[in-house]
Design a protein around this motif. Structure first.
Motif, PDB file in Angstrom:
ATOM      1  N   SER A   1     -17.983  20.623 -18.578  1.00  0.00           N
ATOM      2  CA  SER A   1     -19.001  21.560 -18.071  1.00  0.00           C
ATOM      3  C   SER A   1     -20.419  21.076 -18.345  1.00  0.00           C
ATOM      4  N   GLU A   2     -20.582  20.228 -19.359  1.00  0.00           N
ATOM      5  CA  GLU A   2     -21.909  19.697 -19.700  1.00  0.00           C
ATOM      6  C   GLU A   2     -22.191  18.348 -19.043  1.00  0.00           C
ATOM      7  N   VAL A   3     -21.206  17.820 -18.332  1.00  0.00           N
ATOM      8  CA  VAL A   3     -21.362  16.482 -17.742  1.00  0.00           C
ATOM      9  C   VAL A   3     -22.075  16.591 -16.393  1.00  0.00           C
ATOM     10  N   PRO A   4     -23.212  15.889 -16.217  1.00  0.00           N
ATOM     11  CA  PRO A   4     -23.847  15.892 -14.899  1.00  0.00           C
ATOM     12  C   PRO A   4     -22.909  15.268 -13.859  1.00  0.00           C
ATOM     13  N   LEU A   5     -22.747  15.954 -12.736  1.00  0.00           N
ATOM     14  CA  LEU A   5     -21.941  15.414 -11.634  1.00  0.00           C
ATOM     15  C   LEU A   5     -22.874  15.101 -10.466  1.00  0.00           C
ATOM     16  N   LEU A   6     -22.877  13.866 -10.035  1.00  0.00           N
ATOM     17  CA  LEU A   6     -23.732  13.420  -8.943  1.00  0.00           C
ATOM     18  C   LEU A   6     -22.884  13.266  -7.693  1.00  0.00           C
ATOM     19  N   LEU A   7     -23.277  13.981  -6.643  1.00  0.00           N
ATOM     20  CA  LEU A   7     -22.456  14.014  -5.433  1.00  0.00           C
ATOM     21  C   LEU A   7     -23.169  13.367  -4.254  1.00  0.00           C
ATOM     22  N   GLU A   8     -22.358  12.754  -3.401  1.00  0.00           N
ATOM     23  CA  GLU A   8     -22.850  12.273  -2.118  1.00  0.00           C
ATOM     24  C   GLU A   8     -21.722  12.567  -1.126  1.00  0.00           C
ATOM     25  N   ALA A   9     -22.071  12.963   0.094  1.00  0.00           N
ATOM     26  CA  ALA A   9     -21.013  13.308   1.043  1.00  0.00           C
ATOM     27  C   ALA A   9     -21.381  12.804   2.429  1.00  0.00           C
ATOM     28  N   ALA A  10     -20.362  12.373   3.177  1.00  0.00           N
ATOM     29  CA  ALA A  10     -20.596  11.811   4.509  1.00  0.00           C
ATOM     30  C   ALA A  10     -20.630  12.887   5.588  1.00  0.00           C
ATOM     31  N   THR A  11     -19.984  14.015   5.324  1.00  0.00           N
ATOM     32  CA  THR A  11     -19.936  15.092   6.320  1.00  0.00           C
ATOM     33  C   THR A  11     -20.220  16.417   5.644  1.00  0.00           C
ATOM     34  N   GLU A  12     -20.545  17.421   6.464  1.00  0.00           N
ATOM     35  CA  GLU A  12     -20.795  18.749   5.904  1.00  0.00           C
ATOM     36  C   GLU A  12     -19.569  19.308   5.211  1.00  0.00           C
ATOM     37  N   LYS A  13     -18.402  19.068   5.823  1.00  0.00           N
ATOM     38  CA  LYS A  13     -17.173  19.579   5.215  1.00  0.00           C
ATOM     39  C   LYS A  13     -16.975  18.949   3.830  1.00  0.00           C
ATOM     40  N   ALA A  14     -17.178  17.634   3.773  1.00  0.00           N
ATOM     41  CA  ALA A  14     -16.999  16.956   2.487  1.00  0.00           C
ATOM     42  C   ALA A  14     -17.994  17.497   1.473  1.00  0.00           C
ATOM     43  N   GLU A  15     -19.244  17.695   1.895  1.00  0.00           N
ATOM     44  CA  GLU A  15     -20.260  18.189   0.962  1.00  0.00           C
ATOM     45  C   GLU A  15     -19.887  19.567   0.432  1.00  0.00           C
ATOM     46  N   LYS A  16     -19.437  20.436   1.357  1.00  0.00           N
ATOM     47  CA  LYS A  16     -19.087  21.793   0.958  1.00  0.00           C
ATOM     48  C   LYS A  16     -17.966  21.791  -0.081  1.00  0.00           C
ATOM     49  N   ILE A  17     -16.914  21.049   0.205  1.00  0.00           N
ATOM     50  CA  ILE A  17     -15.741  21.073  -0.675  1.00  0.00           C
ATOM     51  C   ILE A  17     -16.012  20.369  -2.004  1.00  0.00           C
ATOM     52  N   LEU A  18     -16.742  19.265  -1.957  1.00  0.00           N
ATOM     53  CA  LEU A  18     -17.044  18.558  -3.210  1.00  0.00           C
ATOM     54  C   LEU A  18     -18.030  19.355  -4.076  1.00  0.00           C
ATOM     55  N   LEU A  19     -19.010  19.980  -3.435  1.00  0.00           N
ATOM     56  CA  LEU A  19     -19.957  20.821  -4.193  1.00  0.00           C
ATOM     57  C   LEU A  19     -19.231  21.965  -4.887  1.00  0.00           C
ATOM     58  N   GLU A  20     -18.312  22.580  -4.156  1.00  0.00           N
ATOM     59  CA  GLU A  20     -17.554  23.692  -4.722  1.00  0.00           C
ATOM     60  C   GLU A  20     -16.731  23.242  -5.936  1.00  0.00           C
ATOM     61  N   LEU A  21     -16.044  22.144  -5.748  1.00  0.00           N
ATOM     62  CA  LEU A  21     -15.241  21.613  -6.860  1.00  0.00           C
ATOM     63  C   LEU A  21     -16.146  21.272  -8.047  1.00  0.00           C
ATOM     64  N   ALA A  22     -17.248  20.600  -7.757  1.00  0.00           N
ATOM     65  CA  ALA A  22     -18.160  20.171  -8.831  1.00  0.00           C
ATOM     66  C   ALA A  22     -18.690  21.377  -9.595  1.00  0.00           C
ATOM     67  N   ARG A  23     -19.129  22.404  -8.853  1.00  0.00           N
ATOM     68  CA  ARG A  23     -19.695  23.582  -9.521  1.00  0.00           C
ATOM     69  C   ARG A  23     -18.643  24.369 -10.283  1.00  0.00           C
ATOM     70  N   ASP A  24     -17.379  24.230  -9.877  1.00  0.00           N
ATOM     71  CA  ASP A  24     -16.313  24.906 -10.616  1.00  0.00           C
ATOM     72  C   ASP A  24     -16.031  24.251 -11.961  1.00  0.00           C
ATOM     73  N   ILE A  25     -16.412  22.996 -12.107  1.00  0.00           N
ATOM     74  CA  ILE A  25     -16.107  22.351 -13.404  1.00  0.00           C
ATOM     75  C   ILE A  25     -17.351  21.974 -14.207  1.00  0.00           C
ATOM     76  N   SER A  26     -18.516  21.974 -13.613  1.00  0.00           N
ATOM     77  CA  SER A  26     -19.714  21.570 -14.360  1.00  0.00           C
ATOM     78  C   SER A  26     -20.912  22.443 -14.028  1.00  0.00           C
ATOM     79  N   ASN A  27     -21.808  22.587 -15.017  1.00  0.00           N
ATOM     80  CA  ASN A  27     -23.054  23.328 -14.792  1.00  0.00           C
ATOM     81  C   ASN A  27     -24.177  22.426 -14.314  1.00  0.00           C
ATOM     82  N   LYS A  28     -23.892  21.151 -14.209  1.00  0.00           N
ATOM     83  CA  LYS A  28     -24.975  20.202 -13.915  1.00  0.00           C
ATOM     84  C   LYS A  28     -24.635  19.373 -12.696  1.00  0.00           C
TER      85      LYS A  28
END
Lengths: 256, 256
Positions: free
Chosen positions: B123-150
């Motif tokens: 939860s304290e680990v910064p997660l840096l995301l990049e996505a090629a499509t809107e769908k990918a961004e949506k799903i990866l952002l959701e997953l990332a926010r579910d496990i980390s605050n950063k």
């Protein structure tokens, strides 16, 4: 009988040690600094007399701690009168015999990095002692044990090794953080992103063998990643040279 | 509806991420590793199926996380079948477009050093995301926010800067500790003497500017002490070269 102590120097080390010594119920009777403003600042914190004149040093003290920069010790010693008390400097890298004009002398080396503005628990700071006479050893050991739980006798060679190791484990570590921060700044990223990583790296170093804790491209001998990093780094700064050299050193450590 | 996740890889990153993902109530349905023993180890920890055959990968998952070594990503991708779910790798230094054969892909980069044996709070680990499509961004952002605050979106350039900065702030820092430990060991001194210094150095880096926190002979441009240290260091190891180069770099930083 409380011992009387004179503090020579008013920098980071002098400040932290004198506060710990005062708190251990010693009588600090005087603070000297070449710059009277600094002497007055520390002296008023301790509620004692300040001076910027070494000829005015109180000659009745039991202990004189010389906590000035390495390069200033010799000059300070030359200007000091003969003293009956025990005289010790606090330097990790200077010889004890710089003080040989005194009857009883030694070294009182706190193995820590000090910043004036930042409090720290001197009780946890390792104190490395060396003494020229039995009297000096007795009095310095007593003082050391009154302010720290980590007192150790050591010779000049050990002290020097400690001092150099502190340059690596403290000064160079801080510089690695600064270099990392510069890389982030160039991309508009915040230094705070590094905080969890810094915390974890430290935690590991304190709880497992640093040999086992090593990770990263050099540890894996991953030359593809290393070369890609090196290409990215600006060769006008030291980033590239340091990246290359430290990676070589890591690879060597794990090929032995 | 809980999302189904396939974990590709069973190393440090795969282990820590998959545990955090499972704890965030996702369904991990399969673990792949080239080495079946590793796959089984992590899969049994998660209570799921293990495989060492990429053709057997479950094609119904919503998310595929490729957490293998940088150099293995391309090979894994080549062997994977077409997939409907979002595919992401976890590397700081590899391009997102390695995954372009998939419909929806991105990067899911945890900015931390991972050791299997050592728990950490994702939860304290910064997660840096990049996505090629809107769908990918949506799903990866959701997953990332579910496990980390950063969680932070970042491009390849920022990710690369972060990765290199981590090499300095983590890998190189740890190596400085290791080099310091070697110097102490030669004199029969314990690494534990360094602990208060390591703690304090870290504390400072986390609470004040690392620029202001710098101390030591190079910061003071004290060439007498530096030369004495350099002479002492064995020139068969990297200690001497690193001491010299990093000191130069510190002096340059404070002369600008």
């Amino acid at each position: 009988m409380k011992k009387n102590v004179v503090i020579i120097g008013a920098g980071n080390v002098a400040t932290h040690l004198s506060i710990a010594i005062r708190n251990a119920d010693y009588n600090i009777i005087q603070v000297y600094s070449r710059q009277i403003d600094n002497a007055v600042l520390l002296a008023s914190l301790l509620g004692v007399e300040a001076t910027d004149n070494l000829e005015e040093i109180d000659r009745s003290a039991d202990i004189y701690l010389i906590a000035v920069s390495d390069s200033a010790i010799e000059k300070v010693v030359a200007q000091l009168p003969g003293l009956k008390g025990v005289v010790a400097h606090t330097s990790g890298s200077m010889d004890m015999d710089l003080l040989e004009k005194f009857d009883n002398y030694g070294v009182f080396y706190p193995f820590q990095t000090f910043t004036k503005e930042k409090q720290l628990r001197v009780s946890e700071v390792p104190l490395l002692l060396e003494a020229a006479t039995e009297k000096a050893e007795k009095i310095l050991l007593e003082l050391a044990r009154d302010i720290s739980n980590k007192v150790q006798l050591s010779n000049a060679r050990m002290r020097k090794a400690l001092h150099i190791s502190a340059v690596f484990a403290c000064n160079f570590v801080n510089h690695m953080y600064a270099l990392a921060g510069e890389l982030l700044e160039k991309e508009g990223l915040s230094f705070t992103l590094l905080e969890p990583l810094i915390r974890e790296t430290t935690q590991k170093a304190l709880t497992m063998s640093v040999r086992d804790a090593q990770t990263g491209p050099a540890r894996r001998k991953d030359r593809v990643v290393m070369n890609r990093h090196i290409e990215t780094l600006n060769d006008k700064s030291f980033h590239r040279e340091i990246y290359t050299l430290v990676s070589e050193s890591i690879m060597k450590m794990y090929s032995e």
